[in-house]
Design a protein around this motif. Structure first.
Motif, PDB file in Angstrom:
ATOM      1  N   ARG A   1       0.821  -0.977   0.025  1.00  0.00           N
ATOM      2  CA  ARG A   1      -0.104   0.003   0.025  1.00  0.00           C
ATOM      3  C   ARG A   1       0.885   1.383   0.004  1.00  0.00           C
ATOM      4  O   ARG A   1       1.802   1.446   0.732  1.00  0.00           O
ATOM      5  N   PRO A   2       0.513   2.260  -0.891  1.00  0.00           N
ATOM      6  CA  PRO A   2       1.233   3.552  -0.898  1.00  0.00           C
ATOM      7  C   PRO A   2       1.131   4.310   0.359  1.00  0.00           C
ATOM      8  O   PRO A   2       2.035   5.130   0.859  1.00  0.00           O
ATOM      9  N   ASP A   3       0.069   3.925   1.252  1.00  0.00           N
ATOM     10  CA  ASP A   3      -0.269   4.974   2.367  1.00  0.00           C
ATOM     11  C   ASP A   3       0.351   4.490   3.643  1.00  0.00           C
ATOM     12  O   ASP A   3       0.129   4.882   4.823  1.00  0.00           O
ATOM     13  N   ASN A   4       1.372   3.376   3.498  1.00  0.00           N
ATOM     14  CA  ASN A   4       2.118   2.686   4.749  1.00  0.00           C
ATOM     15  C   ASN A   4       1.259   1.913   5.449  1.00  0.00           C
ATOM     16  O   ASN A   4       1.630   1.841   6.692  1.00  0.00           O
ATOM     17  N   ARG A   5       0.059   1.335   5.091  1.00  0.00           N
ATOM     18  CA  ARG A   5      -0.618   0.472   6.130  1.00  0.00           C
ATOM     19  C   ARG A   5      -0.457  -0.927   5.917  1.00  0.00           C
ATOM     20  O   ARG A   5      -0.128  -1.274   4.630  1.00  0.00           O
ATOM     21  N   PRO A   6      -0.876  -1.696   6.753  1.00  0.00           N
ATOM     22  CA  PRO A   6      -0.632  -3.101   6.472  1.00  0.00           C
ATOM     23  C   PRO A   6      -1.773  -3.901   5.554  1.00  0.00           C
ATOM     24  O   PRO A   6      -2.858  -3.119   5.457  1.00  0.00           O
ATOM     25  N   LEU A   7      -1.455  -4.870   4.773  1.00  0.00           N
ATOM     26  CA  LEU A   7      -2.401  -5.728   4.275  1.00  0.00           C
ATOM     27  C   LEU A   7      -2.826  -6.609   4.992  1.00  0.00           C
ATOM     28  O   LEU A   7      -2.069  -7.122   5.980  1.00  0.00           O
ATOM     29  N   ILE A   8      -4.184  -7.053   4.924  1.00  0.00           N
ATOM     30  CA  ILE A   8      -4.529  -8.194   5.650  1.00  0.00           C
ATOM     31  C   ILE A   8      -5.208  -9.293   4.606  1.00  0.00           C
ATOM     32  O   ILE A   8      -6.408  -8.967   3.824  1.00  0.00           O
ATOM     33  N   ALA A   9      -4.777 -10.417   4.484  1.00  0.00           N
ATOM     34  CA  ALA A   9      -5.037 -11.391   3.489  1.00  0.00           C
ATOM     35  C   ALA A   9      -6.119 -12.247   3.980  1.00  0.00           C
ATOM     36  O   ALA A   9      -5.782 -12.760   5.504  1.00  0.00           O
ATOM     37  N   ALA A  10      -7.038 -12.833   3.428  1.00  0.00           N
ATOM     38  CA  ALA A  10      -7.950 -13.782   3.982  1.00  0.00           C
ATOM     39  C   ALA A  10      -6.868 -15.309   4.069  1.00  0.00           C
ATOM     40  O   ALA A  10      -6.179 -15.497   3.209  1.00  0.00           O
ATOM     41  N   GLY A  11      -7.233 -16.175   5.224  1.00  0.00           N
ATOM     42  CA  GLY A  11      -6.532 -17.450   5.179  1.00  0.00           C
ATOM     43  C   GLY A  11      -7.391 -18.529   5.883  1.00  0.00           C
ATOM     44  O   GLY A  11      -8.438 -18.185   6.310  1.00  0.00           O
ATOM     45  N   LEU A  12      -6.678 -19.654   5.859  1.00  0.00           N
ATOM     46  CA  LEU A  12      -7.045 -20.857   6.658  1.00  0.00           C
ATOM     47  C   LEU A  12      -6.149 -21.200   7.425  1.00  0.00           C
ATOM     48  O   LEU A  12      -4.806 -21.058   7.384  1.00  0.00           O
ATOM     49  N   TRP A  13      -6.669 -22.005   8.710  1.00  0.00           N
ATOM     50  CA  TRP A  13      -5.612 -22.376   9.529  1.00  0.00           C
ATOM     51  C   TRP A  13      -5.988 -24.029  10.107  1.00  0.00           C
ATOM     52  O   TRP A  13      -7.109 -24.078  10.034  1.00  0.00           O
ATOM     53  N   SER A  14      -5.045 -24.599  10.652  1.00  0.00           N
ATOM     54  CA  SER A  14      -5.307 -25.819  11.109  1.00  0.00           C
ATOM     55  C   SER A  14      -4.358 -25.945  12.411  1.00  0.00           C
ATOM     56  O   SER A  14      -3.281 -25.635  12.446  1.00  0.00           O
ATOM     57  N   GLN A  15      -4.894 -26.887  13.470  1.00  0.00           N
ATOM     58  CA  GLN A  15      -3.908 -27.229  14.609  1.00  0.00           C
ATOM     59  C   GLN A  15      -4.120 -28.652  14.770  1.00  0.00           C
ATOM     60  O   GLN A  15      -5.101 -29.068  14.981  1.00  0.00           O
ATOM     61  N   GLN A  16      -3.113 -29.393  14.804  1.00  0.00           N
ATOM     62  CA  GLN A  16      -3.015 -30.734  14.959  1.00  0.00           C
ATOM     63  C   GLN A  16      -1.985 -31.142  16.203  1.00  0.00           C
ATOM     64  O   GLN A  16      -1.179 -30.560  16.427  1.00  0.00           O
ATOM     65  N   ASP A  17      -2.784 -32.094  17.164  1.00  0.00           N
ATOM     66  CA  ASP A  17      -1.775 -32.685  18.150  1.00  0.00           C
ATOM     67  C   ASP A  17      -0.692 -33.713  17.394  1.00  0.00           C
ATOM     68  O   ASP A  17      -1.138 -34.639  16.861  1.00  0.00           O
ATOM     69  N   THR A  18       0.451 -33.607  17.903  1.00  0.00           N
ATOM     70  CA  THR A  18       1.450 -34.657  17.343  1.00  0.00           C
ATOM     71  C   THR A  18       2.274 -35.057  18.653  1.00  0.00           C
ATOM     72  O   THR A  18       2.446 -34.258  19.495  1.00  0.00           O
ATOM     73  N   PRO A  19       3.181 -35.917  18.649  1.00  0.00           N
ATOM     74  CA  PRO A  19       4.265 -36.458  19.529  1.00  0.00           C
ATOM     75  C   PRO A  19       5.060 -35.479  19.949  1.00  0.00           C
ATOM     76  O   PRO A  19       5.421 -35.193  20.957  1.00  0.00           O
ATOM     77  N   ASP A  20       5.441 -34.338  19.065  1.00  0.00           N
ATOM     78  CA  ASP A  20       6.223 -33.447  19.276  1.00  0.00           C
ATOM     79  C   ASP A  20       5.581 -32.177  19.716  1.00  0.00           C
ATOM     80  O   ASP A  20       6.255 -30.915  19.861  1.00  0.00           O
ATOM     81  N   GLY A  21       4.230 -32.143  19.997  1.00  0.00           N
ATOM     82  CA  GLY A  21       3.484 -30.979  20.332  1.00  0.00           C
ATOM     83  C   GLY A  21       2.474 -30.406  19.270  1.00  0.00           C
ATOM     84  O   GLY A  21       2.559 -31.083  18.204  1.00  0.00           O
ATOM     85  N   PRO A  22       1.793 -29.461  19.414  1.00  0.00           N
ATOM     86  CA  PRO A  22       0.797 -29.075  18.406  1.00  0.00           C
ATOM     87  C   PRO A  22       1.460 -28.571  17.140  1.00  0.00           C
ATOM     88  O   PRO A  22       2.685 -27.860  17.331  1.00  0.00           O
ATOM     89  N   LEU A  23       0.838 -28.906  16.137  1.00  0.00           N
ATOM     90  CA  LEU A  23       1.256 -28.607  14.763  1.00  0.00           C
ATOM     91  C   LEU A  23       0.402 -27.523  14.077  1.00  0.00           C
ATOM     92  O   LEU A  23      -0.785 -27.897  13.880  1.00  0.00           O
ATOM     93  N   VAL A  24       0.685 -26.212  14.330  1.00  0.00           N
ATOM     94  CA  VAL A  24      -0.029 -25.105  13.722  1.00  0.00           C
ATOM     95  C   VAL A  24       0.241 -24.718  12.224  1.00  0.00           C
ATOM     96  O   VAL A  24       1.470 -24.498  12.099  1.00  0.00           O
ATOM     97  N   SER A  25      -0.540 -24.761  11.448  1.00  0.00           N
ATOM     98  CA  SER A  25      -0.201 -24.080  10.046  1.00  0.00           C
ATOM     99  C   SER A  25      -1.459 -23.386   9.609  1.00  0.00           C
ATOM    100  O   SER A  25      -2.372 -23.238  10.250  1.00  0.00           O
ATOM    101  N   CYS A  26      -0.966 -22.662   8.483  1.00  0.00           N
ATOM    102  CA  CYS A  26      -1.994 -21.694   7.659  1.00  0.00           C
ATOM    103  C   CYS A  26      -1.545 -21.685   6.248  1.00  0.00           C
ATOM    104  O   CYS A  26      -0.747 -22.225   5.692  1.00  0.00           O
ATOM    105  N   THR A  27      -2.671 -21.068   5.700  1.00  0.00           N
ATOM    106  CA  THR A  27      -2.458 -20.800   4.004  1.00  0.00           C
ATOM    107  C   THR A  27      -3.123 -19.429   3.844  1.00  0.00           C
ATOM    108  O   THR A  27      -4.011 -18.990   4.465  1.00  0.00           O
ATOM    109  N   VAL A  28      -2.586 -18.920   2.828  1.00  0.00           N
ATOM    110  CA  VAL A  28      -3.026 -17.612   2.103  1.00  0.00           C
ATOM    111  C   VAL A  28      -4.164 -18.035   1.076  1.00  0.00           C
ATOM    112  O   VAL A  28      -3.939 -18.686   0.048  1.00  0.00           O
ATOM    113  N   MET A  29      -5.294 -17.334   1.070  1.00  0.00           N
ATOM    114  CA  MET A  29      -6.174 -17.446   0.144  1.00  0.00           C
ATOM    115  C   MET A  29      -5.888 -16.756  -1.122  1.00  0.00           C
ATOM    116  O   MET A  29      -5.342 -15.668  -0.798  1.00  0.00           O
TER     117      MET A  29
END
Length: 198
Positions: free
Chosen positions: A116-144
């Motif tokens: 943005r030329p006005d120096n404001r942030p962009l906000i993108a739509a996304g999806l996320w997921s969290q799963q329990d694993t032996p190593d702890g929570p696995l948190v992930s996301c994607t950009v639409m």
């Protein structure tokens, strides 16, 4: 597609995110983020919550090793409800938003920074997921992603599904049809500048 993002906040961006999300976070500085790296996203129930997760969604029932075989860092808004990787998150409370300072593309093999030329942030739509694993929570996301606005058609045939502040609630909480409409149509031409990037 959206294959590189930036999250390096100016003071004005920091203030805008604080006012928008009512969170005064110690945001990380990430000049260029690639798929599979950690990035920041937000969810909302009673209040906004900041998360950090892998950029590249790991769908429920899929382990990380299997997810590495697929490019799940972008999800097409047109097909999200039919996608095995993304449909559950889209329908079952897995929508989120990703704050960005810019994103990058390579038209004609020349890297450009889009912001943005006005120096404001962009906000993108996304999806996320969290799963329990032996190593702890696995948190992930994607950009639409969506088709580009008219001013970006020569840059790439896709762009992040950017949201105006007024449309955040609709993306997160509305019906699938309404959320898809917002993700496709919230952003308008003329709000971004394209500059050469190193």
């Amino acid at each position: 597609m959206c294959g590189r993002i930036e999250f390096t906040l100016s003071e004005r961006m920091h203030h805008t995110l604080r006012d928008t999300f009512q969170i005064d976070a110690a945001w990380p500085k990430q000049p260029e983020i690639s798929p599979t790296q950690q990035t920041v996203f937000l969810t909302r129930e009673d209040a906004w919550t900041v998360h950090t997760g892998r950029w590249g969604l790991v769908p429920p029932g899929m382990d990380l090793q299997t997810a590495r075989k697929y490019a799940t860092f972008n999800a097409r808004i047109e097909t999200v409800e039919r996608s095995k990787s993304f449909k559950d998150a889209f329908r079952a409370g897995g929508r989120c938003v990703l704050p960005l300072s810019a994103f990058f593309e390579w038209p004609n093999k020349s890297k450009v920074r889009i912001a943005r030329p006005d120096n404001r942030p962009l906000i993108a739509a996304g999806l996320w997921s969290q799963q329990d694993t032996p190593d702890g929570p696995l948190v992930s996301c994607t950009v639409m992603t969506r088709p580009p606005t008219k001013d970006l058609t020569e840059i790439h045939d896709r762009m992040p599904a950017l949201l105006l502040t007024k449309d955040l609630d609709a993306w997160l909480q509305a019906t699938p049809a309404e959320a898809k409409a917002v993700a496709t149509g919230s952003w308008r031409p003329g709000l971004l500048t394209v500059a050469a990037a190193s």
